[in-house]
Design a protein around this motif. Structure first.
Motif: not given
Lengths: 282, 155
Positions: B72, B88, B79-80, B128-131, B12, B14, B90-91
């Motif tokens: 971060l 894109t 990042a592209h 790399d949440g939320p997932q 729930h 990042p 970005n993670n």
């Protein structure tokens, strides 16, 4: 209230029953490697980003691609399931013979709140004659129009149809029509700014993550592509928060906006106040 | 004998540390395997499987260390626009933290139970949440005696 004004619900599980349709969506919309997601998963991201509502956008490409990426009926179904979180927009392929009837039905029977058009994908120039009845209907019914503008990642989308200057005469002919040229019409940000200066009913949105990190991209937009004070001085009432989910993640775009060197009033307007006015919810 | 079970968890935020110790113990005990190995593997490249003591201060120190290693706002190459995704990327922060933590852990199974120290908790960490996330728990080894007997009887 915080509203994400640009979400493509192509992977929302409740409209992902048909495998063949899902493959058509992926290939036509040009987004892959993401599976169907439940409302629980979609709304977890909104909750973390403190995003109250999102505008969900369909895409009718009947005559150019032989179908819809998401139909108006599917949008209405999603909104009926979660009216507390979703604002439904309509789409119509302007080349359809029944375009006007389709749009009228979307507004009156399906209760959709505005229209989304993509000139590059749907292959029309914004001032083509066949669009006029559509704009007239939107103006008459007080429904805003979101246009795709600038570059697009969808396959087969020539940018010539979506250059910001191609839209200007709409704003002269339909001064009461609220229009959003999405994505800051990137890369034509200055042209977008010119249009917002001249036409107060013209809006744009922040889904511009074409390069770099969210923070780098949004900072560049607000401090280099535009002058550092332009958002506060001139466009505070015309920029809408938008993510372009599922291409970008909404909470990261919001995070980048929160870090901008602009005043809190302008940020609040971008994050929700402007969308409320654009949608006619005031 | 090999038994595979899947655990699904929803993050729930990042970065979220999710304990899966009890799930893994339960899966091992229900596997019917007496002696062998239990392997826990994440299906993702921006999550980690870690084994450590489940104390808030330890979690905080691990998180702080990872943030120092992969902040971060670092200047990441990832990042592209990614044509194969239509999105894109970005993670990178999540990918790098995942790399440091690793994607799996392994424990012995003896007497039908996982051999796990009192301070050894198992975490799925989402970077790399939320997932929604998926973890595989595979238990491999000799079946319990009763299973042997049943098999023998069948023969």
């Amino acid at each position: 209230m915080v509203i994400d004004m640009h979400v493509h619900p192509v992977f929302y599980k409740d409209i992902c029953d048909d495998e063949e349709e899902l493959i058509f969506r992926e290939n036509t919309f040009g987004v892959w490697k993401q599976g169907p997601m439940s409302f629980e998963e979609a709304f977890a991201e909104m909750d973390y980003g403190k995003i109250d509502k999102e505008a969900v956008l369909p895409l009718d490409v009947s005559t150019t691609a032989g179908g819809c990426v998401v139909t108006n009926e599917q949008i209405a179904k999603l909104v009926a399931l979660r009216p507390d979180r979703l604002i439904g927009f309509a789409s119509v392929d302007p080349h359809r013979k029944d375009a006007l009837e389709t749009l009228e039905r979307a507004f009156t029977q399906l209760g959709l709140k505005g229209l989304k058009l993509n000139p590059s994908k749907q292959k029309f120039y914004p001032m083509d004659k066949e669009l006029e009845p559509i704009y007239e209907l939107c103006e008459k019914q007080n429904k805003p129009v979101i246009f795709h503008a600038g570059t697009s990642w969808e396959p087969d989308t020539p940018a010539k149809y979506s250059h910001p200057l191609a839209f200007e005469e709409i704003f002269i002919k339909y001064p009461n029509l609220r229009c959003c040229l999405a994505h800051f019409a990137w890369p034509w940000v200055r042209e977008m700014c010119m249009l917002m200066l001249k036409y107060p009913n013209v809006y744009t949105d922040t889904s511009v993550l074409y390069l770099d990190s969210p923070e780098e991209s949004i900072l560049r937009l607000f401090t280099e592509d535009m002058g550092k004070r332009w958002a506060e001085r001139a466009f505070a009432n015309q920029i809408l928060f938008a993510s372009n989910t599922p291409r970008f993640r909404a909470f990261k775009i919001r995070r980048a906006i929160e870090k901008l060197p602009v005043n809190e009033e302008t940020k609040a307007a971008i994050l929700g106040g402007n969308a409320v006015r654009f949608l006619g919810m005031e | 004998m090999v038994k595979l079970q899947i655990i699904e968890r929803m993050s729930h935020k990042p970065e979220e540390y999710m304990l899966i110790t009890e799930d893994v113990h339960r899966i091992v005990e229900a596997s019917g395997i007496e002696d062998g190995l239990a392997v826990v593997v994440t299906a993702h490249t921006t999550t980690g499987i870690i084994v450590n003591e489940a104390l808030p201060c330890v979690e905080s120190d691990i998180s702080d260390m990872l943030e120092r290693m992969a902040p971060l706002d670092a200047d990441y190459a990832h990042a592209h626009f990614l044509p194969s995704y239509g999105a894109t990327g970005n993670n990178s922060q999540g990918h790098l933290k995942s790399l440091v933590c690793g994607n799996s852990c392994m424990f012995p199974v003896i007497g039908g139970k996982i051999v796990c120290g009192g301070a050894q908790d198992i975490y799925l960490v989402d970077f790399d949440g939320p997932q929604k996330r998926k973890i595989y728990v595979e238990v491999m080894g000799e079946p319990k005696e009763s299973n042997h007997k049943r098999k023998g009887e069948e023969k």
